[in-house]
Motif scaffolding. Structure first.
Motif, PDB file in Angstrom:
ATOM      1  N   LYS A  20       0.398  -0.986  -0.165  1.00 33.49           N
ATOM      2  CA  LYS A  20       0.182   0.054  -0.163  1.00 33.49           C
ATOM      3  C   LYS A  20       0.654   0.854   0.421  1.00 33.49           C
ATOM      4  O   LYS A  20       0.456   2.243  -0.536  1.00 33.49           O
ATOM      5  N   ASP A  76      -8.500   3.149   6.008  1.00 30.47           N
ATOM      6  CA  ASP A  76      -9.737   1.578   6.118  1.00 30.47           C
ATOM      7  C   ASP A  76     -10.964   1.526   5.531  1.00 30.47           C
ATOM      8  O   ASP A  76     -11.487   2.116   5.183  1.00 30.47           O
ATOM      9  N   THR A  77     -11.376   0.240   5.568  1.00 32.21           N
ATOM     10  CA  THR A  77     -12.033  -0.418   4.185  1.00 32.21           C
ATOM     11  C   THR A  77     -12.650  -1.499   4.586  1.00 32.21           C
ATOM     12  O   THR A  77     -11.892  -2.674   4.965  1.00 32.21           O
ATOM     13  N   ALA A  93     -11.471  -8.147   6.972  1.00 30.05           N
ATOM     14  CA  ALA A  93     -10.537  -8.676   6.983  1.00 30.05           C
ATOM     15  C   ALA A  93     -10.295  -9.659   8.020  1.00 30.05           C
ATOM     16  O   ALA A  93      -9.847 -10.682   8.060  1.00 30.05           O
ATOM     17  N   PHE A 123     -16.944  -2.043  -1.802  1.00 28.48           N
ATOM     18  CA  PHE A 123     -16.118  -1.571  -1.264  1.00 28.48           C
ATOM     19  C   PHE A 123     -16.440  -0.261  -0.734  1.00 28.48           C
ATOM     20  O   PHE A 123     -16.638   0.081  -1.199  1.00 28.48           O
ATOM     21  N   PHE A 156      -6.492  -9.409  -3.856  1.00 25.41           N
ATOM     22  CA  PHE A 156      -6.314 -10.183  -2.829  1.00 25.41           C
ATOM     23  C   PHE A 156      -7.414  -9.419  -2.170  1.00 25.41           C
ATOM     24  O   PHE A 156      -8.602  -9.321  -2.468  1.00 25.41           O
ATOM     25  N   TYR A 158     -11.232  -9.752  -0.806  1.00 25.16           N
ATOM     26  CA  TYR A 158     -12.444 -10.801  -1.572  1.00 25.16           C
ATOM     27  C   TYR A 158     -12.356 -10.214  -3.041  1.00 25.16           C
ATOM     28  O   TYR A 158     -13.224 -10.292  -4.153  1.00 25.16           O
ATOM     29  N   ASP A 159     -11.594 -10.576  -4.151  1.00 23.62           N
ATOM     30  CA  ASP A 159     -11.735  -9.651  -4.891  1.00 23.62           C
ATOM     31  C   ASP A 159     -12.063 -10.777  -5.979  1.00 23.62           C
ATOM     32  O   ASP A 159     -12.436 -10.846  -6.956  1.00 23.62           O
ATOM     33  N   LYS A 179      -7.700  -1.775 -12.090  1.00 21.69           N
ATOM     34  CA  LYS A 179      -8.285  -2.116 -10.237  1.00 21.69           C
ATOM     35  C   LYS A 179      -8.470  -0.599  -9.663  1.00 21.69           C
ATOM     36  O   LYS A 179      -9.622  -0.320  -9.066  1.00 21.69           O
ATOM     37  N   HIS A 184     -12.038   1.518  -5.057  1.00 24.66           N
ATOM     38  CA  HIS A 184     -12.641   2.160  -3.112  1.00 24.66           C
ATOM     39  C   HIS A 184     -11.408   2.880  -3.339  1.00 24.66           C
ATOM     40  O   HIS A 184     -11.699   4.352  -2.218  1.00 24.66           O
ATOM     41  N   ARG A 185     -10.079   2.861  -2.515  1.00 25.13           N
ATOM     42  CA  ARG A 185      -9.267   3.351  -2.793  1.00 25.13           C
ATOM     43  C   ARG A 185      -8.818   3.982  -3.213  1.00 25.13           C
ATOM     44  O   ARG A 185      -8.320   5.123  -3.239  1.00 25.13           O
TER      45      ARG A 185
HETATM   46  P1  IMP Z   1      -8.053  -2.899   4.545  1.00 22.52           P
HETATM   47  O1  IMP Z   1      -8.942  -1.655   5.811  1.00 22.52           O
HETATM   48  O2  IMP Z   1      -7.550  -2.053   3.327  1.00 22.52           O
HETATM   49  O3  IMP Z   1      -6.722  -3.370   5.501  1.00 22.52           O
HETATM   50  O4  IMP Z   1      -8.790  -4.101   4.197  1.00 22.52           O
HETATM   51  C1  IMP Z   1      -9.845  -4.383   5.043  1.00 22.52           C
HETATM   52  C2  IMP Z   1     -10.371  -5.726   4.884  1.00 22.52           C
HETATM   53  O5  IMP Z   1     -11.135  -5.469   3.523  1.00 22.52           O
HETATM   54  C3  IMP Z   1      -8.964  -6.388   3.499  1.00 22.52           C
HETATM   55  O6  IMP Z   1      -8.577  -7.721   4.590  1.00 22.52           O
HETATM   56  C4  IMP Z   1     -10.481  -7.169   3.242  1.00 22.52           C
HETATM   57  O7  IMP Z   1     -10.475  -8.603   3.367  1.00 22.52           O
HETATM   58  C5  IMP Z   1     -11.284  -6.455   2.358  1.00 22.52           C
HETATM   59  N1  IMP Z   1     -10.535  -5.784   1.213  1.00 22.52           N
HETATM   60  C6  IMP Z   1      -9.359  -4.307   1.224  1.00 22.52           C
HETATM   61  N2  IMP Z   1      -9.868  -4.061   0.342  1.00 22.52           N
HETATM   62  C7  IMP Z   1     -10.006  -5.203  -0.607  1.00 22.52           C
HETATM   63  C8  IMP Z   1      -9.574  -4.889  -2.185  1.00 22.52           C
HETATM   64  O8  IMP Z   1      -9.485  -3.880  -2.303  1.00 22.52           O
HETATM   65  N3  IMP Z   1      -9.901  -5.607  -2.770  1.00 22.52           N
HETATM   66  C9  IMP Z   1     -10.352  -7.039  -1.594  1.00 22.52           C
HETATM   67  N4  IMP Z   1     -10.688  -7.024  -0.608  1.00 22.52           N
HETATM   68  C10 IMP Z   1     -10.553  -5.646  -0.054  1.00 22.52           C
END
Ligand code: IMP
Length: 205
Positions: A20, A76-77, A93, A123, A156, A158-159, A179, A184-185
């Motif tokens: 990241k 956070d995602t 996660a 997402f 990675f 849920y992609d 992608k 989202h990110r």
């Molecule tokens: P984080 O906050 O970016 O660490 O994301 C938390 C969790 O959301 C990750 O461990 C994944 O399970 C899921 N996640 C976040 N971004 C993605 C993505 O771009 N594709 C698929 N799963 C994602």
């Protein structure tokens, strides 16, 4: 403060994730030298125990800011599934357990959605920036559909089961560049970049 007169300042990204960090450094390279928690002297993960994505992003950014008093951002995602009232959301996660195993998480989603007609999901990424002692939030959302089986091997999390609206491929079947552009990110990062670009365009900030 005039950012132009400062040259490249350091901006901390509150993450231990090297991938990241590399991605973000590439995007913000014009404005900042972005360093991760490791280079900022933090070896440990910051707790992510808040009940919302916003809460976790805020907590992480404030945690570092309160210790270092330096400009910092955190993200956070979560995957938010309509038929599951927004689950797994903030626990994406570790949906299937503290082992944070992506395959187990996918299988749990597929199990919970077995026979469910509504497969809509999104997402969502929230970024919290603390810059010059002020706090800002940026959000990126990508809507799509969850398939009944995995497709593709890239990416990675849920992609392999997420197909964004307007595309035939899952995130795991797409080139990374595509992608990153529509994700989202990626969208949240684009807002962060626009924020800095605007600041630079305004003299005397
Ligand atoms: P984080 O906050 O970016 O660490 O994301 C938390 C969790 O959301 C990750 O461990 C994944 O399970 C899921 N996640 C976040 N971004 C993605 C993505 O771009 N594709 C698929 N799963 C994602």
């Amino acid at each position: 403060m005039n950012l132009n007169s400062l040259g490249k300042e350091t901006l901390i990204f509150a993450t231990q994730n090297k991938h990241k960090l590399e991605e973000v450094n590439h995007l913000l390279n014009d404005f900042f030298n972005v360093i991760g928690l490791h280079d900022a002297g933090f070896g440990d993960d910051i707790p992510e125990d808040e009940p919302t994505l916003e809460g976790n992003a805020r907590f992480k950014a404030r945690y570092i800011y309160n210790k270092l008093h330096k400009n910092v951002f955190a993200d956070d995602t979560g995957l938010e599934i309509e038929a599951l009232n927004g689950e797994p959301g903030v626990i994406s996660a570790r949906y299937a357990g503290e082992g944070k195993n992506p395959e187990d998480n996918i299988q749990l989603v597929l199990k919970k959605l077995h026979g469910v007609e509504n497969r809509r999901a999104q997402f969502r990424t929230v970024i919290c920036l603390i810059f010059n002692h002020q706090e800002f939030l940026f959000e990126g959302v990508v809507k799509g559909t969850l398939l009944t089986e995995k497709n593709g091997i890239s990416g990675f999390g849920y992609d392999p089961i997420f197909k964004p609206d307007g595309y035939e491929d899952t995130f795991a079947q797409m080139p990374m560049e595509l992608k990153n552009k529509i994700s989202h990110r990626g969208l949240a990062m684009q807002k962060l970049i626009a924020f800095f670009a605007n600041m630079l365009a305004l003299p005397g900030i």
